[in-house]
Design a protein around this motif. Structure first.
Motif, short mmCIF file in Angstrom:
data_model
loop_
_atom_site.label_atom_id
_atom_site.label_comp_id
_atom_site.label_asym_id
_atom_site.label_seq_id
_atom_site.Cartn_x
_atom_site.Cartn_y
_atom_site.Cartn_z
N TRP A 122 -14.84 23.43 15.19
CA TRP A 122 -13.52 24.05 15.10
C TRP A 122 -12.65 23.82 16.32
CZ3 TRP A 122 -12.04 25.33 10.51
CH2 TRP A 122 -12.97 25.77 9.58
N ALA A 123 -13.27 23.45 17.44
CA ALA A 123 -12.50 23.41 18.68
C ALA A 123 -11.40 22.35 18.63
CB ALA A 123 -13.43 23.15 19.85
N GLN A 124 -10.21 22.73 19.02
CA GLN A 124 -9.10 21.79 19.12
C GLN A 124 -8.80 21.49 20.58
OE1 GLN A 124 -7.43 20.40 16.52
NE2 GLN A 124 -8.97 21.38 15.22
N HIS A 125 -9.25 22.35 21.47
CA HIS A 125 -8.73 22.36 22.82
C HIS A 125 -9.84 22.43 23.86
CE1 HIS A 125 -4.50 22.42 23.70
NE2 HIS A 125 -4.72 23.07 24.82
N VAL A 126 -10.67 23.44 23.74
CA VAL A 126 -11.72 23.68 24.74
C VAL A 126 -12.97 24.21 24.02
CG1 VAL A 126 -12.37 24.96 26.82
CG2 VAL A 126 -9.97 24.38 26.44
N VAL A 127 -14.14 23.76 24.46
CA VAL A 127 -15.40 24.34 23.98
C VAL A 127 -16.07 25.05 25.15
CG1 VAL A 127 -17.67 23.89 22.97
CG2 VAL A 127 -15.71 22.49 22.29
N VAL A 128 -16.48 26.30 24.92
CA VAL A 128 -17.13 27.08 25.96
C VAL A 128 -18.53 27.45 25.46
CG1 VAL A 128 -16.95 29.09 27.44
CG2 VAL A 128 -14.87 28.09 26.47
N MET A 129 -19.53 27.23 26.31
CA MET A 129 -20.90 27.59 25.92
C MET A 129 -21.56 28.36 27.04
SD MET A 129 -22.26 24.14 24.12
CE MET A 129 -21.12 23.07 23.25
N ASP A 130 -22.00 29.58 26.72
CA ASP A 130 -22.64 30.44 27.70
C ASP A 130 -24.16 30.33 27.54
OD1 ASP A 130 -23.26 32.27 29.60
OD2 ASP A 130 -22.07 33.91 28.77
N GLU A 131 -24.79 29.63 28.45
CA GLU A 131 -26.24 29.42 28.45
C GLU A 131 -26.76 29.00 27.07
OE1 GLU A 131 -28.48 31.06 31.12
OE2 GLU A 131 -26.96 32.15 32.25
N PRO A 132 -26.27 27.89 26.54
CA PRO A 132 -26.68 27.51 25.19
C PRO A 132 -28.12 27.04 25.11
CG PRO A 132 -25.34 25.77 26.15
CD PRO A 132 -25.33 26.91 27.13
N THR A 133 -28.71 26.67 26.23
CA THR A 133 -30.08 26.14 26.17
C THR A 133 -31.11 27.13 26.70
OG1 THR A 133 -29.87 25.10 28.34
CG2 THR A 133 -29.27 23.76 26.44
#
Ligand SMILES: Nc1ncnc2c1ncn2[C@@H]1O[C@H](COP(=O)(O)OP(=O)(O)O)[C@@H](O)[C@H]1O
Ligand SMILES: [Mg+2]
Lengths: 275, 303
Positions: A170-181
């Protein structure tokens, strides 16, 4: 000829967020440049999650300002940020457990059936949502047997894969991931890192919060070091040793704000084997 | 489902009258009011809430409809509409207290139970309202399917179950109700306006209680201030027996229909066997505890 300085995609100045007596953000600054993978690192409680929550409308900062493409902005809630093309995978809060994969992928932006079934009877187009989910999952090379099983029946890695795939899709602009791993095994972590690379290849900047130094050094273009609610340094992984960065993160080394050189906090640095 | 089948087989072996169409029609009539209340209860429990005030709200709605119509204050249809509106209003107040302050649903609806119970008695002057005009009892009318007489009210109840089964499984609103029940914070971070959704759910539930009030009035032919005093717990029983988790986010409105039928079938079957009513209550209680136990154990297996 010099290139014109790029306008940061997202900026924050002097963010403050207090929870009762706890000051989670204590005047934090933030800069995200176009197309980069920016790693945000810091000890537990350094305010990483609070920072990205403030940046994505999940909490309202008490002070400070946020700029999007140079323009001041205030996100009323997470939906507001999503509408601006900012997609976030929040730490530990990624998916609705009893819903299936397709429902999760499209949660909050469901597709309705064409014609009166959709407009009058508000009927969802389950088939189309499943097909598109399958396509997104395949693009990110997430192997799943069935898109109709509830996500609570998936492994931790698969569940995280669904959350990441949703953000990326869905991201058009920025992707943010908080500790995805954080909860993932080696192989699954590798898959998430691959996804992040693919997002960058699409030209989207990524904010990656991580505890995992090898991951950070593997993938980040720049590192934002968060400590005690503030940004204490911005570094390029190539310019510094991993141990040095860890030392800055823990406060053993300091970065001189004026000329961005690293200064040793002698005793502490010696204790961890630097200098 | 299995329990319902087992019960049906058991009771039909015991009493040949049990399997007759007329008896089934009777069971549906007996569970119609509680079943309808249980639809609203299901919605609220799916959001991980609970509603103790639904029986009281229904009684008040019934009194409003009956009294306004019988006294000729407004035309009967307007009285019905006002009754529905009042019920939806009480639902909305529940929802607002749960979201805006916020307070636990148990406490809010416990308070509301007492408030509305008192209002019912004050408003009715403790008098049963009789001599209701025809529109209020129209749903009590019957039509024939084969040689079985079915009330319009039963039909309306079934229709409501179908409508809400549709809304929950086929619309975005339904998906959001489940997501909210799974985790309000996940739902909020996904961009669902959780406050608005919660108030909406409680308001819709209130409206459904209003329909239950109309069904009640049409069945009994009077406005009774004493009505529905144990219906809150009976509706929870139906929801839980139907497999909906009290922890929210899991369950089906069709299950609630089965749950209501299980209670109805047990009571009816035991009645036909000549078991005294107090033992019927006892057995229903045991059933609920069994159902919640199964829910707990299956949750533990998942996590
Ligand atoms: N919702 C909250 N309520 C109270 N304190 C909080 C809340 N969220 C975070 N904090 C506190 O704020 C500080 C920063 O937390 P957080 O942003 O989660 O740090 P990090 O993600 O870097 O571990 C911690 O001391 C934490 O306990
Ligand atoms: Mg965190």
């Amino acid at each position: 000829m010099t290139e014109p300085p790029a306008v940061p995609v997202m900026q924050a100045r002097g963010l403050v967020k207090r929870y009762g007596h706890v000051t989670a953000l204590d005047g934090a600054d933030f800069d995200l440049m176009p197309g980069e993978v920016l790693a945000v690192i810091g000890d537990n409680g350094a305010g990483k999650t609070s920072l990205i929550k403030a940046l994505t409308g999940a909490v309202q900062p008490d002070e400070g300002e946020i700029l999007l493409g140079g323009e001041p902005i205030r996100f009323r809630d997470p939906l507001d940020a999503r509408r601006r093309g900012i997609e976030t995978v929040y730490q530990d809060l990624a998916v609705a457990a009893s819903l299936d994969i397709a429902s999760n992928m499209f949660l909050g932006r469901e597709i309705r059936r064409p014609g009166p079934l959709g407009t009058i009877f508000r009927m969802l187009d389950h088939k189309r949502m499943r097909e598109e989910s399958a396509r997104h999952m395949a693009e990110l090379k997430i192997g799943l047997r069935s898109l109709t099983q509830p996500v609570e029946s998936l492994s931790g890695g698969q569940r995280q894969g669904v959350a990441v795939a949703r953000a990326v899709a869905w991201a058009q602009h920025v992707v943010v991931m908080d500790e995805p791993t954080a909860a993932l095994g080696v192989k699954e972590s590798g898959q998430v890192l691959d996804m992040i690379r693919r997002v960058r290849d699409r030209g989207l900047p990524v904010i990656l919060i991580s505890h995992n130094m090898p991951h950070v050094f593997e993938i980040a273009d720049r590192i934002h070091v968060q400590r005690l609610g503030r940004r204490v340094a911005q570094l390029k992984p190539g310019d510094h040793e991993m141990a040095e960065v860890v030392a800055i993160m823990t406060g053993a080394l300091r970065v001189d704000a004026s000329d961005e050189t690293v200064v040793a906090d002698q005793g502490a640095a010696r204790a961890i084997g630097l200098s | 489902m299995v329990a319902l089948l087992v019960a049906c087989v058991f009771f039909s072996l015991n009493n040949e009258q049990f399997l007759s169409g007329g008896n089934f029609s009777l069971i549906i009539q007996q569970v119609m009011v509680v079943g309808t209340l249980a639809i609203g209860q299901t919605l609220i429990i799916l959001t991980a809430g609970i509603d103790l005030s639904n029986g009281a709200i229904m009684a008040f709605g019934g009194i409003v409809m009956a009294k306004l119509a019988a006294d000729g204050v407004v035309p009967p249809l307007v009285a019905i509409a006002l009754g529905l509106l009042v019920c939806a209003g009480f639902g909305a107040v529940n929802g607002l207290l749960v979201t805006a302050i916020p307070l636990p649903p148990f406490i809010v609806t416990l308070g509301m139970l007492n408030v509305v119970f008192a209002l019912t008695h004050i408003f009715s002057g403790d008098q049963t309202v009789v001599n209701l005009p025809a529109p209020l009892t129209a749903l009590g009318g019957t039509f024939a399917i084969g040689d079985t007489m079915v009330t319009y009210g039963s039909l309306l109840t079934i229709l409501l179950f179908l409508i809400f089964a549709y809304l929950l499984s086929q619309t975005a609103w339904g998906r959001h109700v489940y997501a909210l029940g799974n985790s309000p914070e996940v739902a909020r971070l996904t961009g669902i306006r959780t406050g608005r959704l919660t108030v909406g759910v409680y308001t819709v539930a209130g409206l459904v209680y209003g329909i239950a009030a109309l069904l009640l009035v049409s069945r009994t032919g009077v406005g009774d201030p004493q009505a529905g005093q144990t219906d809150n717990l009976d509706s929870i029983t139906a929801v839980v027996l139907g497999g909906t988790s009290l922890f929210g986010g899991r369950g089906l409105v069709v299950g609630t229909l089965l749950g209501a039928l299980i209670v109805g079938v047990f009571r009816n079957g035991l009645q036909l066997m000549g078991v005294p009513s107090i033992y019927q209550t006892l057995i229903t209680g045991v059933l609920v505890i069994l159902a919640v136990t199964v829910d707990q154990l299956s949750r533990r297996r998942i996590s």
